[in-house]
Design a protein around this motif. Structure first.
Motif, PDB file in Angstrom:
ATOM      1  N   PHE A   1       0.845  -1.200   0.000  1.00  4.89           N
ATOM      2  CA  PHE A   1       0.000   0.000   0.000  1.00  4.89           C
ATOM      3  C   PHE A   1       0.879   1.250   0.000  1.00  4.89           C
ATOM      4  CE2 PHE A   1      -1.898   3.389   2.589  1.00  4.89           C
ATOM      5  CZ  PHE A   1      -3.072   3.642   1.894  1.00  4.89           C
ATOM      6  N   GLU A   2       1.836   1.282   0.901  1.00  2.00           N
ATOM      7  CA  GLU A   2       2.720   2.440   1.012  1.00  2.00           C
ATOM      8  C   GLU A   2       3.561   2.620  -0.253  1.00  2.00           C
ATOM      9  OE1 GLU A   2       1.501   0.997   4.970  1.00  2.00           O
ATOM     10  OE2 GLU A   2       2.344   0.015   3.196  1.00  2.00           O
ATOM     11  N   ALA A   3       4.033   1.511  -0.808  1.00  2.00           N
ATOM     12  CA  ALA A   3       4.856   1.582  -2.014  1.00  2.00           C
ATOM     13  C   ALA A   3       4.057   2.136  -3.185  1.00  2.00           C
ATOM     14  CB  ALA A   3       5.406   0.200  -2.350  1.00  2.00           C
ATOM     15  N   ALA A   4       2.795   1.723  -3.296  1.00  4.61           N
ATOM     16  CA  ALA A   4       1.955   2.202  -4.398  1.00  4.61           C
ATOM     17  C   ALA A   4       1.720   3.701  -4.304  1.00  4.61           C
ATOM     18  CB  ALA A   4       0.627   1.448  -4.392  1.00  4.61           C
ATOM     19  N   LEU A   5       1.506   4.206  -3.083  1.00  7.76           N
ATOM     20  CA  LEU A   5       1.274   5.643  -2.933  1.00  7.76           C
ATOM     21  C   LEU A   5       2.537   6.448  -3.207  1.00  7.76           C
ATOM     22  CD1 LEU A   5      -1.148   6.009   0.102  1.00  7.76           C
ATOM     23  CD2 LEU A   5      -1.628   6.161  -2.341  1.00  7.76           C
ATOM     24  N   LEU A   6       3.676   5.935  -2.813  1.00  5.49           N
ATOM     25  CA  LEU A   6       4.931   6.620  -3.124  1.00  5.49           C
ATOM     26  C   LEU A   6       5.164   6.682  -4.632  1.00  5.49           C
ATOM     27  CD1 LEU A   6       7.313   5.138  -0.403  1.00  5.49           C
ATOM     28  CD2 LEU A   6       6.637   7.544  -0.618  1.00  5.49           C
TER      29      LEU A   6
ATOM     30  N   SER B   1       8.925  -4.181  -0.806  1.00  7.81           N
ATOM     31  CA  SER B   1       8.281  -3.447  -1.894  1.00  7.81           C
ATOM     32  C   SER B   1       8.692  -1.988  -1.921  1.00  7.81           C
ATOM     33  CB  SER B   1       6.755  -3.550  -1.771  1.00  7.81           C
ATOM     34  OG  SER B   1       6.324  -3.104  -0.493  1.00  7.81           O
ATOM     35  N   ILE B   2       9.264  -1.497  -0.824  1.00  7.05           N
ATOM     36  CA  ILE B   2       9.752  -0.123  -0.786  1.00  7.05           C
ATOM     37  C   ILE B   2      11.277  -0.142  -0.812  1.00  7.05           C
ATOM     38  CG2 ILE B   2       9.943   1.992   0.566  1.00  7.05           C
ATOM     39  CD1 ILE B   2       7.206   1.612   1.573  1.00  7.05           C
ATOM     40  N   LYS B   3      11.821   0.303  -1.904  1.00  8.11           N
ATOM     41  CA  LYS B   3      13.269   0.436  -1.996  1.00  8.11           C
ATOM     42  C   LYS B   3      13.669   1.774  -1.382  1.00  8.11           C
ATOM     43  CE  LYS B   3      13.371  -2.399  -6.172  1.00  8.11           C
ATOM     44  NZ  LYS B   3      13.748  -2.463  -7.611  1.00  8.11           N
ATOM     45  N   SER B   4      14.911   2.068  -1.409  1.00 11.08           N
ATOM     46  CA  SER B   4      15.386   3.323  -0.830  1.00 11.08           C
ATOM     47  C   SER B   4      14.638   4.500  -1.452  1.00 11.08           C
ATOM     48  CB  SER B   4      16.885   3.471  -1.076  1.00 11.08           C
ATOM     49  OG  SER B   4      17.345   4.693  -0.559  1.00 11.08           O
ATOM     50  N   ASN B   5      13.961   5.260  -0.610  1.00 11.81           N
ATOM     51  CA  ASN B   5      13.161   6.385  -1.085  1.00 11.81           C
ATOM     52  C   ASN B   5      13.241   7.498  -0.045  1.00 11.81           C
ATOM     53  OD1 ASN B   5      10.890   8.163  -1.675  1.00 11.81           O
ATOM     54  ND2 ASN B   5      10.155   6.554  -3.042  1.00 11.81           N
ATOM     55  N   TYR B   6      13.681   8.660  -0.482  1.00 15.17           N
ATOM     56  CA  TYR B   6      13.873   9.753   0.477  1.00 15.17           C
ATOM     57  C   TYR B   6      12.560  10.244   1.077  1.00 15.17           C
ATOM     58  CZ  TYR B   6      12.283  13.117  -3.053  1.00 15.17           C
ATOM     59  OH  TYR B   6      11.530  13.817  -3.969  1.00 15.17           O
ATOM     60  N   ARG B   7      11.417   9.839   0.481  1.00 11.73           N
ATOM     61  CA  ARG B   7      10.112  10.228   1.019  1.00 11.73           C
ATOM     62  C   ARG B   7       9.529   9.194   1.979  1.00 11.73           C
ATOM     63  NH1 ARG B   7       6.230  10.568  -2.922  1.00 11.73           N
ATOM     64  NH2 ARG B   7       7.496   9.821  -4.666  1.00 11.73           N
ATOM     65  N   ALA B   8      10.277   8.142   2.286  1.00 12.58           N
ATOM     66  CA  ALA B   8       9.818   7.097   3.198  1.00 12.58           C
ATOM     67  C   ALA B   8      10.646   7.135   4.481  1.00 12.58           C
ATOM     68  CB  ALA B   8       9.935   5.730   2.540  1.00 12.58           C
ATOM     69  N   HIS B   9       9.970   7.182   5.614  1.00  8.03           N
ATOM     70  CA  HIS B   9      10.636   7.299   6.918  1.00  8.03           C
ATOM     71  C   HIS B   9      10.117   6.187   7.826  1.00  8.03           C
ATOM     72  CE1 HIS B   9      11.469  11.392   5.422  1.00  8.03           C
ATOM     73  NE2 HIS B   9      10.170  11.434   5.123  1.00  8.03           N
ATOM     74  N   PHE B  10      11.013   5.341   8.302  1.00  5.70           N
ATOM     75  CA  PHE B  10      10.597   4.206   9.139  1.00  5.70           C
ATOM     76  C   PHE B  10      11.197   4.307  10.538  1.00  5.70           C
ATOM     77  CE2 PHE B  10      11.206   0.110  11.111  1.00  5.70           C
ATOM     78  CZ  PHE B  10       9.937  -0.448  11.004  1.00  5.70           C
ATOM     79  N   PHE B  11      10.382   3.890  11.538  1.00  9.02           N
ATOM     80  CA  PHE B  11      10.838   3.849  12.926  1.00  9.02           C
ATOM     81  C   PHE B  11      10.295   2.577  13.590  1.00  9.02           C
ATOM     82  CE2 PHE B  11      10.493   8.194  11.558  1.00  9.02           C
ATOM     83  CZ  PHE B  11      11.669   8.774  11.988  1.00  9.02           C
ATOM     84  N   PRO B  12      11.135   1.838  14.331  1.00  4.11           N
ATOM     85  CA  PRO B  12      10.694   0.599  14.992  1.00  4.11           C
ATOM     86  C   PRO B  12       9.954   0.888  16.300  1.00  4.11           C
ATOM     87  CG  PRO B  12      13.011   0.937  15.421  1.00  4.11           C
ATOM     88  CD  PRO B  12      12.593   2.063  14.513  1.00  4.11           C
TER      89      PRO B  12
END
Length: 323
Positions: free
Chosen positions: A146-151, A172-183
């Motif tokens: 879902f997130e990858a499709a919107l990006l 499904s999400i490769k390196s993308n400066y518009r994606a921010h992940f936190f555990p």
């Protein structure tokens, strides 16, 4: 010999009527439709009119829900979430009381993978060029189609993802400066001190940390904690009368051990905050691997009908803002 119109008056009148009707139809300066005309009623396709019709339909559904409770109850305490397989076999499950009957005023589409992972959303085309587009997503567990499709389909949307069970977005999400992940996890309390095994944050705290004041799409899949979390998120806005800080809510509901008398007021709290369901999808993947048990899981998609979010309000045109 008399003129033609005297010799064939009926023919002349017919030709005159045809010419007059043609001029009227093609005249760009003709007066607008009367507000009470039939044509006016079927041409009200602007966004406010669509929302007004959707409000009217949804109010009727609320009335039908109350009637259904009286029929099978007669009180919420008497309603069983999933009636047993024995007489009188009432024709309902808990999901029957809460149909996704609010009309999405834009295109309705499933974003992301088919099966588990994808989500039903309303009007994602309105985010394709939105400059300050923000997506918050909780509980992905590496499933990020879902997130990858919107990006991929938007120019500016940023995705902020949180999940203490993972250490990154899915493949499904490769390196993308518009994606921010936190555990980290979403919770109804802040618990992220040095002695906390999992770092938990409220939505309010995360918004403050990220210096955000709105979210276009909020996606939540936190394995049953959605009831406590959404209660904590919504109640301050209901009390203040302020609109929620997000335009859509996509959430999986896990009704394990829930009673109808508790689920009903929680759902009515969502409605009081301005959330309206426009789509649902029972989790049949879960059901397939838990045969013989109740259909406890359902995906619901809500639109926020309060405030001025992009899904219920058209952005100003350059002429409106003097550009």
């Amino acid at each position: 010999m008399p003129p033609a119109w005297q010799r064939h008056p009926r023919y002349f009148i017919l030709v005159a009527l045809v010419i007059s009707a043609t001029i009227y139809v093609l005249n760009p300066y003709q007066s607008p439709l009367r507000a009470d005309s039939y044509a006016a009623y079927i041409r009200d396709n602007e966004l406010p009119a669509k929302l007004q019709r959707a409000d009217r339909v949804y109010s009727e559904v609320i009335t039908s829900r109350k009637d259904m409770i009286r029929k099978f109850g007669p009180t919420p305490r008497d309603i069983v979430m999933f009636p047993p397989d024995k007489e009188p076999w009432p024709a309902y499950t808990v999901w029957s009381f809460f149909p996704p009957s609010y009309h999405c005023p834009h295109e309705l589409e499933r974003i992301g993978s088919l099966g588990d992972g994808g989500k039903w959303a309303c009007g994602m085309s309105r985010l394709e060029h939105k400059p300050d587009c923000l997506i918050y997503t909780f509980g992905m567990n590496y499933e990020t189609s879902f997130e990858a499709a919107l990006l991929e389909r938007t120019r500016h949307c940023e995705v902020w993802g949180y999940d203490y069970r993972s250490n990154s977005f899915g493949s499904s999400i490769k390196s993308n400066y518009r994606a921010h992940f936190f555990p980290w996890g979403l919770a109804n309390i802040d618990a992220h001190g040095p002695n906390d095994e999992h770092k938990l944050y409220t939505l309010k705290t995360l918004l403050e940390m990220n210096r955000h004041d709105h979210i276009d799409v909020l996606k939540i899949d936190i394995e049953g904690w959605e009831f406590e979390v959404l209660t904590q998120i919504l109640q301050p806005y209901i009390a203040s009368g302020e609109p929620l800080p997000f335009g859509q809510l996509l959430v999986e509901l896990h009704t394990w051990e829930k009673k109808f008398e508790d689920f009903l007021p929680w759902w009515e709290m969502l409605e009081a905050a301005g959330l309206r369901p426009f789509m649902t999808e029972i989790n049949l993947v879960y059901q397939n691997y838990n045969r013989g048990k109740d259909t406890d899981l359902a995906e619901y998609s809500f639109i926020n009908v309060r405030g001025d979010n992009i899904f219920i309000t058209d952005p100003p045109s350059p002429l409106d803002v003097g550009i």
